[in-house]
Design a protein around this motif. Structure first.
Motif: not given
Length: 227
Positions: A27-42
């Protein structure tokens, strides 16, 4: 005269449950992946918006102009992503510590790397290029010496090293305002690093599931013999 009874050999510690720690790590790794994907969007949003006529946020010589709404929101995304990544690192290390202890209980052999390397292995220069992977590989090989190391371990580590070499270290060496300026003037290296780290988080989650399932299989095999 009564003969002395032979000393009883101490029992090896029993393996501890590992599925719960593995679920938290995934779960933590999935959330980290989402966080980095959000950085990419920004990063994409900043690149599409273009640098304001007033120039980058860091004007040089200690002068910073007021941030616009998009730049302010990137600061929030960056801070949230950093917090999520820090929590992910802690949860992942707790899982690794658990499976290392279980590997020692199942194999009777001491881990190849001292416990301190569980933490230092990620931050000490040069050795951080192989010790973390070595600790993960040791967990599997000590319990299953005749099995090949799952390929996902090498995929995870290769992607992690590629991320470090491809810009992650540069991103964290720069201030957030400097990263914003990089997004305005050359976003592709940032996006490449984001993509690699998202992929590394995904393969890490798969690795956690793979090694946990193998270790749990071994725990279930030895459980009847110890009961």
């Amino acid at each position: 005269m009564n003969e002395k009874e032979p000393p009883v050999a101490p029992q090896a510690p029993a393996p501890r449950p590992v599925r719960g720690a593995a679920r938290l790590a995934v779960v933590a790794l999935a959330l980290a992946g989402v966080a980095w994907a959000a950085r990419a969007v920004w990063h994409i949003r900043l690149a599409m918006a273009g640098q304001p006529a007033s120039g980058p946020p860091d004007q040089g010589d200690g002068v910073h102009r007021p941030l616009n709404a998009l730049e302010n929101s990137y600061h929030l995304v960056d801070s949230a992503g950093g917090a999520v990544t820090a929590v992910c690192a802690i949860v992942f290390l707790l899982w690794l510590d658990r499976v290392r202890d279980n590997a020692r209980a199942l194999s009777g052999a001491e881990p190849r790397y001292h416990h301190l390397w569980l933490f230092l292995g990620w931050i000490v220069p040069v050795v951080n290029l192989w010790i973390p992977r070595g600790m993960v590989a040791d967990v599997h090989r000590s319990v299953f010496p005749d099995r090949r190391l799952p390929a996902v371990v090498n995929w995870w580590w290769g992607l992690w090293l590629a991320g470090l070499a491809g810009g992650v270290g540069l991103i964290y060496a720069d201030s957030t305002d400097e990263v914003i300026a990089r997004a305005y003037t050359g976003v592709w290296p940032l996006l490449a690093a984001d993509l690699v780290i998202v992929a590394a988080a995904g393969t890490a989650a798969l690795m956690v599931r793979t090694l946990t399932a193998a270790q749990q299989e071994r725990i279930d095999e030895v459980a009847p013999a110890n009961s």
